[in-house]
Design an enzyme around this catalytic site. Structure first.
Site, PDB file in Angstrom:
ATOM      1  N   ASP A   1     -71.039   5.918  22.300  1.00 19.18           N
ATOM      2  CA  ASP A   1     -70.514   5.299  23.523  1.00 19.18           C
ATOM      3  C   ASP A   1     -71.603   5.056  24.573  1.00 19.18           C
ATOM      4  O   ASP A   1     -71.317   4.564  25.664  1.00 19.18           O
ATOM      5  CB  ASP A   1     -69.351   6.128  24.114  1.00 19.18           C
ATOM      6  CG  ASP A   1     -69.702   7.587  24.329  1.00 19.18           C
ATOM      7  OD1 ASP A   1     -70.576   8.112  23.616  1.00 19.18           O
ATOM      8  OD2 ASP A   1     -69.100   8.214  25.222  1.00 19.18           O
ATOM      9  N   HIS A   2     -72.858   5.374  24.225  1.00 18.51           N
ATOM     10  CA  HIS A   2     -73.971   5.131  25.152  1.00 18.51           C
ATOM     11  C   HIS A   2     -74.985   4.142  24.582  1.00 18.51           C
ATOM     12  O   HIS A   2     -75.648   3.439  25.328  1.00 18.51           O
ATOM     13  CB  HIS A   2     -74.651   6.453  25.517  1.00 18.51           C
ATOM     14  CG  HIS A   2     -73.704   7.388  26.202  1.00 18.51           C
ATOM     15  ND1 HIS A   2     -73.697   7.581  27.561  1.00 18.51           N
ATOM     16  CD2 HIS A   2     -72.678   8.137  25.707  1.00 18.51           C
ATOM     17  CE1 HIS A   2     -72.706   8.419  27.883  1.00 18.51           C
ATOM     18  NE2 HIS A   2     -72.081   8.765  26.775  1.00 18.51           N
TER      19      HIS A   2
ATOM     20  N   HIS B   1     -75.246   9.339  21.516  1.00 15.25           N
ATOM     21  CA  HIS B   1     -73.842   9.120  21.151  1.00 15.25           C
ATOM     22  C   HIS B   1     -73.468   7.628  21.262  1.00 15.25           C
ATOM     23  O   HIS B   1     -73.952   6.919  22.138  1.00 15.25           O
ATOM     24  CB  HIS B   1     -72.923   9.984  22.009  1.00 15.25           C
ATOM     25  CG  HIS B   1     -73.066  11.445  21.680  1.00 15.25           C
ATOM     26  ND1 HIS B   1     -72.422  12.440  22.367  1.00 15.25           N
ATOM     27  CD2 HIS B   1     -73.816  12.065  20.728  1.00 15.25           C
ATOM     28  CE1 HIS B   1     -72.751  13.621  21.842  1.00 15.25           C
ATOM     29  NE2 HIS B   1     -73.594  13.413  20.856  1.00 15.25           N
TER      30      HIS B   1
ATOM     31  N   HIS C   1     -78.539   9.460  25.801  1.00 14.97           N
ATOM     32  CA  HIS C   1     -78.497  10.213  24.539  1.00 14.97           C
ATOM     33  C   HIS C   1     -77.934   9.360  23.412  1.00 14.97           C
ATOM     34  O   HIS C   1     -77.515   8.237  23.619  1.00 14.97           O
ATOM     35  CB  HIS C   1     -77.731  11.530  24.690  1.00 14.97           C
ATOM     36  CG  HIS C   1     -76.271  11.376  25.033  1.00 14.97           C
ATOM     37  ND1 HIS C   1     -75.831  10.863  26.225  1.00 14.97           N
ATOM     38  CD2 HIS C   1     -75.158  11.688  24.328  1.00 14.97           C
ATOM     39  CE1 HIS C   1     -74.506  10.870  26.242  1.00 14.97           C
ATOM     40  NE2 HIS C   1     -74.076  11.352  25.108  1.00 14.97           N
TER      41      HIS C   1
HETATM   42 ZN   LIG Z   1     -70.324   9.862  26.305  1.00 13.27          ZN
END
Ligand SMILES: [Zn+2]
Length: 279
Positions: free
Chosen positions: A74-75, A72, A70
């Site tokens: 942090d990805h 976000h 997804h």
């Molecule tokens: Zn995350």
């Protein structure tokens, strides 16, 4: 660390209060042939370096695709630098294509189709499962041969996830239960092996249903504000950083109940134009 015959996890302890138990990136397939990479971590250089070091440790296998769960940060934060090294097609939910294309160029990004099988080394394939709820562009992946579900931030290893749209989130959890699995490989927190891995998605559903029940009970008692309801249904000693998340969760539950026509929202606060609220 190898999790199952075709799954290797690269774990990072990022020490964030929002995802206890750190973060994970996964290499899937056969390191002697070809692999898939699931997620690319935050944009901190140190994080990207750890992923690339692990890639070296695996013997620099050909990467068939970079899969993103997804949008976000942090990805997807490490995507551009990892793409530079592995030069593999970037695969994601159709709603995420534009954003990723701005990071690696439009030719590099290919949208996934719902339930598409993405093949890789070791003669295995992961199947893309569109699972909106935590985010509209969320995708989970199923590796049937190893009985593994990669749940992104839909189901976490050591905490409950934040949710934007609870109604679609519950449908997504329901959908995940229909894929045979006994191991959960989450975006954050430890990998959950069998036997608990087989039950975790159901436990998550149960946890949400229980929360909804508590909120309905609070409403029945005449507690009406989000802050008050949160105080009523969450432990009093909730850590400060988590209190806001808890309030967001309650708001999401209320939005779902309103959507379903089980609760009515009555606006009762009026603020002067231009004035700042200090509640
Ligand atoms: Zn995350």
């Amino acid at each position: 660390m190898q999790v199952t015959p075709h799954v290797y996890v690269m774990h990072i302890d990022d020490d964030s209060v929002y995802h206890p138990g750190g973060s994970n990136n996964y290499f899937v397939g056969d390191p002697r042939e070809e692999m898939l990479l699931i997620d690319t971590g935050d944009q901190q250089r140190e994080w990207t370096r750890s992923i690339l070091e692990y890639y070296e440790h695996l013997g620099r296998p050909k990467i068939a695709a970079i899969l993103l769960t997804h949008s976000h940060q942090d990805h997807i934060g490490g995507l551009d630098r990892i793409y530079d090294v592995v030069q593999a097609p970037v695969r994601c939910h159709p709603k995420l294509v534009k954003k990723l294309a701005s990071m690696v160029g439009p030719d590099a990004v290919v949208p996934l189709k719902s339930r598409e099988m993405v093949r890789t080394g070791g003669d295995v394939a992961v199947q893309a499962i569109f699972t909106p709820g935590h985010e509209v562009d969320h995708v989970a992946f199923h590796l049937r041969t190893d009985h593994v579900l990669f749940t992104g931030d839909c189901v976490l290893g050591a905490s409950s996830s934040t949710v934007r749209d609870l109604a679609s989130y519950m449908q997504s959890l329901q959908l995940l239960t229909t894929y045979q699995h006994d191991t959960i490989c989450p975006g954050h927190g430890p990998v959950v092996p069998p036997p608990r891995g087989a039950e975790l998605v159901r436990w998550y559903m149960h946890h949400r249903e229980e929360r909804e029940q508590q909120i309905l009970e609070a409403l029945a008692k005449g507690i009406t504000g989000v802050k008050e309801i949160t105080r009523h249904v969450y432990p009093r000693n909730l850590r400060k950083g988590l209190r806001e998340g808890a309030e967001r969760n309650v708001t999401t539950h209320l939005a779902k109940l309103v959507q379903e026509g089980r609760v009515t929202q009555t606006p009762s606060h009026y603020v002067l134009q231009g004035a700042t609220r200090n509640s």
